[in-house]
Design an enzyme around this catalytic site. Structure first.
Site, PDB file in Angstrom:
ATOM      1  N   ASP A 567      32.229  51.347  44.988  1.00 55.58           N
ATOM      2  CA  ASP A 567      33.216  50.989  46.001  1.00 55.58           C
ATOM      3  C   ASP A 567      34.379  51.977  45.901  1.00 55.58           C
ATOM      4  O   ASP A 567      34.905  52.242  44.804  1.00 55.58           O
ATOM      5  CB  ASP A 567      33.713  49.562  45.764  1.00 55.58           C
ATOM      6  CG  ASP A 567      34.662  49.091  46.862  1.00 55.58           C
ATOM      7  OD1 ASP A 567      34.178  48.389  47.758  1.00 55.58           O
ATOM      8  OD2 ASP A 567      35.846  49.440  46.798  1.00 55.58           O
ATOM      9  N   ASP A 610      33.086  51.152  52.840  1.00 54.29           N
ATOM     10  CA  ASP A 610      33.206  52.157  51.779  1.00 54.29           C
ATOM     11  C   ASP A 610      32.373  51.772  50.560  1.00 54.29           C
ATOM     12  O   ASP A 610      32.688  52.151  49.435  1.00 54.29           O
ATOM     13  CB  ASP A 610      34.681  52.313  51.388  1.00 54.29           C
ATOM     14  CG  ASP A 610      35.320  50.986  50.961  1.00 54.29           C
ATOM     15  OD1 ASP A 610      34.639  49.940  51.076  1.00 54.29           O
ATOM     16  OD2 ASP A 610      36.480  50.992  50.521  1.00 54.29           O
TER      17      ASP A 610
END
Length: 709
Positions: A567, A610
């Site tokens: 992440d 993301d």
């Protein structure tokens, strides 16, 4: 004393069927043959006292079998003669009607020769016995008739079979389509010489000429009483006849092999639908006008018109060539394209010499004449007076030539593996595709090491072959084959085994078909790739990652693997400050760095926003994922320092191991997610490996985490 019945009447429109039955009974009986119900009635009227039995088909031209039986019954011709139906017609209505008309038994095609001989001889003997009883005991006639009716009912059996299509229902000679094809080709070339607008490549001309042969395929769905009506059709009958253009299109749409070549299929479809359209819009079915009608459909229309005029039809005689040309020029057959009409008139003088049949006779006056045709009261009937074996051989050779032509037109590969001879015979397309001869000797050895079949698929086929049985005679599989150019292509394989009727468990042959599905497979592969690709980063998407993880877990045994959640920290801030276009560019660069850091057989995908999923296979220890995660953190940090980026970038990584942390998809993903959450909790920009201690920590799902950021 009346003479013994010594004749068998065989009624079938297919000569090969009659020839086979003739061979079965010709040694003991004189054979009479008829190719339609009308001729069979005439033969029964002349010879009914001498006919021991009638073997009757149902579906025939001129007059079908049931119609013939109704006439025979009305004339009292079947009272002392048993009638067998030998047919492929399986409808209950047709068979029930046959029984009501006095049929004693039904034999369904294809039939067992020994079986039919025994059943026919049994019935003949029964009827002979009945005949003797009638002569001996005239006063018991009514009682014997009742017993005989009971006997007939005892022998009746209702058996279903597959329906078959009757060929040549409109009684045109096989030369008709040849002439249409030839005339179409001639006019296409002449039109091209007259005008560049109509100039076509030779291959296109060949394709259109071939398509012209199927222009009237829809007539198979038109009732006989309309199709073969000798007089003028009524308005309602003509409306039904016009439907043959649409029926033909329906038939073409059901033939998958034609659709593999879309351009050629378009020629077939348009010709079939529009070969009765007229230049002035007076045609059917769509009333097209002028150049709305494709030029090739116009040409087939004119060719069909000319051939119809110069040929004998059930409703008319043949006009001479000169008369036919004059009628077309005068517009008596409808209006044609002026340019096309001029083209036709230009080549018309040479047509009688060009359109020749195989025996050298002008095609416009060619009619088939059976070599052993005899006259009966001015009507035609057949007599089995030629050598049986040579007759059947000739007919079988004709069927073989038809089959060969159909195989060639389909573009598919057909094969026959003769188990006892250990040989495989392929259709000609095999040689064109794989560059080998069509007859393979020592077939078992050849198949066990077939260089044209991809090894995995060969093993699969060998396994399937071992499961074939009389109850499980065939299979369908998609296989990869390597052609003569070394190219791997996908084919669909249909296989069916043929077993010995007399020896249980003995396989006689394997027959099958191969047809190309490579284009379909590749299109499916492209669609699948698009469905599993992330459009922004070109990595796999969530669906791709899940599928590859499932596949990996199915394959793994002792191998170790790592499942990593990655992440990008605080990425929402990048989007908020610099915009989503800038954020998308940064994500693409991050995806590129991830690709660089991992091996080609590792699985990398963007699962949303993301967040990324990485699956590392075949790792020796736990250090490798940690090293990769550390290298990745430094690489992504550098991306943030690039001149055109200049934003602080870091990533958090959570790792779970197979099989130590789990053996199923849900468990591994859940534990990797918990490790990622722990990495975030520890200040981000680090990597955490899952451990049992994390189970005691409060857990926030990825969705909640993303929202909190």
């Amino acid at each position: 004393m009346e003479r013994q019945k010594d004749k068998i009447l065989i009624v079938d429109d297919v000569e090969l069927n009659r020839a086979i039955l003739c061979e079965l009974f010709a040694g003991d009986y004189e054979i009479l043959e008829a190719d339609n119900g009308k001729t069979s009635v005439e033969l029964m009227e002349k010879y009914h006292d001498e006919i021991a039995i009638v073997l009757m088909d149902i579906v025939m031209p001129v007059m079908n079998g049931l119609e013939a039986l109704e006439i025979m019954n009305a004339k009292g011709l079947t009272e002392k003669t048993p009638i067998f139906l030998i047919t492929a017609e399986s409808s209950n209505d047709a068979i029930s009607k046959g029984f009501r008309l006095g049929v004693v038994d039904v034999i369904l095609k294809p039939f067992n020769p020994d079986n039919i001989c025994q059943r026919v001889n049994n019935i003949i003997e029964l009827y002979r016995y009945r005949y003797k009883l009638e002569k001996l005991v005239q006063e018991q006639m009514n009682k014997i008739e009742k017993q005989n009716e009971q006997l007939r009912n005892f022998n009746v059996a209702m058996i279903d079979t597959l329906s078959t299509i009757v060929e040549f229902r409109d009684c045109e000679s096989g030369q008709h389509v040849q002439r249409i094809r030839q005339l179409t080709k001639i006019m296409l070339k002449e039109m091209g010489r007259q005008s560049p607008e109509y100039r076509l490549p030779d291959k296109t001309i060949e394709d259109i000429s071939m398509a012209a042969a199927l222009h009237d395929i829809g007539k198979i769905a038109i009732p006989d009483y309309i199709l073969n009506k000798p007089g003028k059709l009524t308005e309602d009958e003509f409306a039904v006849m016009k439907e043959h253009t649409l029926y033909g299109c329906d038939i073409l749409e059901s033939i998958d092999s034609l659709k593999q070549n879309q351009e050629q299929y378009r020629y077939h479809y348009n010709i079939c639908r529009w070969h009765h359209e007229k230049w002035d819009g007076s045609g059917y079915p769509d009333g097209l006008i002028g150049k709305e009608i494709p030029i090739y459909a116009q040409i087939v229309s004119l060719a069909d018109c000319y051939d119809a005029l110069t040929s004998v039809r059930c409703y008319k005689g043949a006009f001479s060539h000169e008369e036919s040309v004059q009628m077309i020029e005068a517009g008596k057959c409808g209006m044609f394209n002026p340019e096309l009409l001029q083209c036709f008139l230009k080549i018309a003088p040479i047509l009688p010499d060009i359109l020749q049949s195989d025996d050298g006779l002008p095609a416009v006056v060619y009619h088939y004449q059976h070599p052993h045709l005899e006259r009966l009261n001015g009507k035609k009937c057949y007599s089995c007076d030629m050598d049986k074996n040579s007759r059947i051989a000739r007919l079988l050779e004709l069927e073989r030539e038809k089959q060969k032509a159909l195989f060639a037109m389909s573009g598919d590969i057909f094969f026959d593996f003769d188990v006892s001879k250990d040989t495989i015979t392929f259709s000609d397309e095999y040689k064109n595709t794989f560059g080998e001869e069509c007859l393979i000797n020592n077939a078992r050895a050849y198949l066990s090491n077939d260089v044209h079949i991809v090894r995995q698929d060969l093993a699969m086929l060998q396994s399937l072959h071992s499961t074939l049985s009389e109850n499980n005679p065939g299979y369908i599989r998609d296989v990869r084959l390597i052609n003569k150019l070394g190219e791997e292509r996908w084919y669909r394989l249909h296989v069916n085994s043929i077993w010995d009727w007399e020896r249980s468990g003995v396989m006689l042959s394997l027959v099958g078909r191969l047809f190309s599905i490579d284009k379909m497979k590749r299109e499916i592969g492209q669609w699948k790739k698009q469905a599993e690709s992330d459009t922004l980063t070109q990595l796999g998407n969530r669906a791709y990652g899940q599928r590859r993880l499932w596949e990996m877990l199915d394959e793994l045994s002792q191998e170790k693997a790592a499942v990593m959640f990655l992440d990008v920290d605080n990425f929402k801030m990048v989007n908020d400050r610099h915009g989503h276009l800038f954020g998308d560019e940064v994500l693409c660069r991050i995806a590129g760095e991830i690709n660089k850091q991992f091996r080609s057989d590792d699985i990398i995908c963007r699962i949303g926003g993301d967040e990324f999923l990485i699956i590392m296979r075949n790792i020796k220890d736990q250090e490798l994922p940690l090293m990769k995660a550390d290298d990745l953190r430094h690489a992504i940090k550098k991306v943030g320092h690039e001149a055109d980026v200049q934003v602080p970038l870091s990533v958090s990584v959570g790792v779970a191991f197979y099989p130590a942390d789990g053996r199923d998809e849900e468990t591994l993903l859940c534990k990797a997610d918990k490790a990622l959450y722990e990495a975030k909790k520890r200040g981000k920009n680090n990597c955490v490996i899952y451990s049992a201690e994390l189970e005691n920590e409060p857990f926030m799902s990825q969705i909640t985490k993303a929202e909190s950021e």
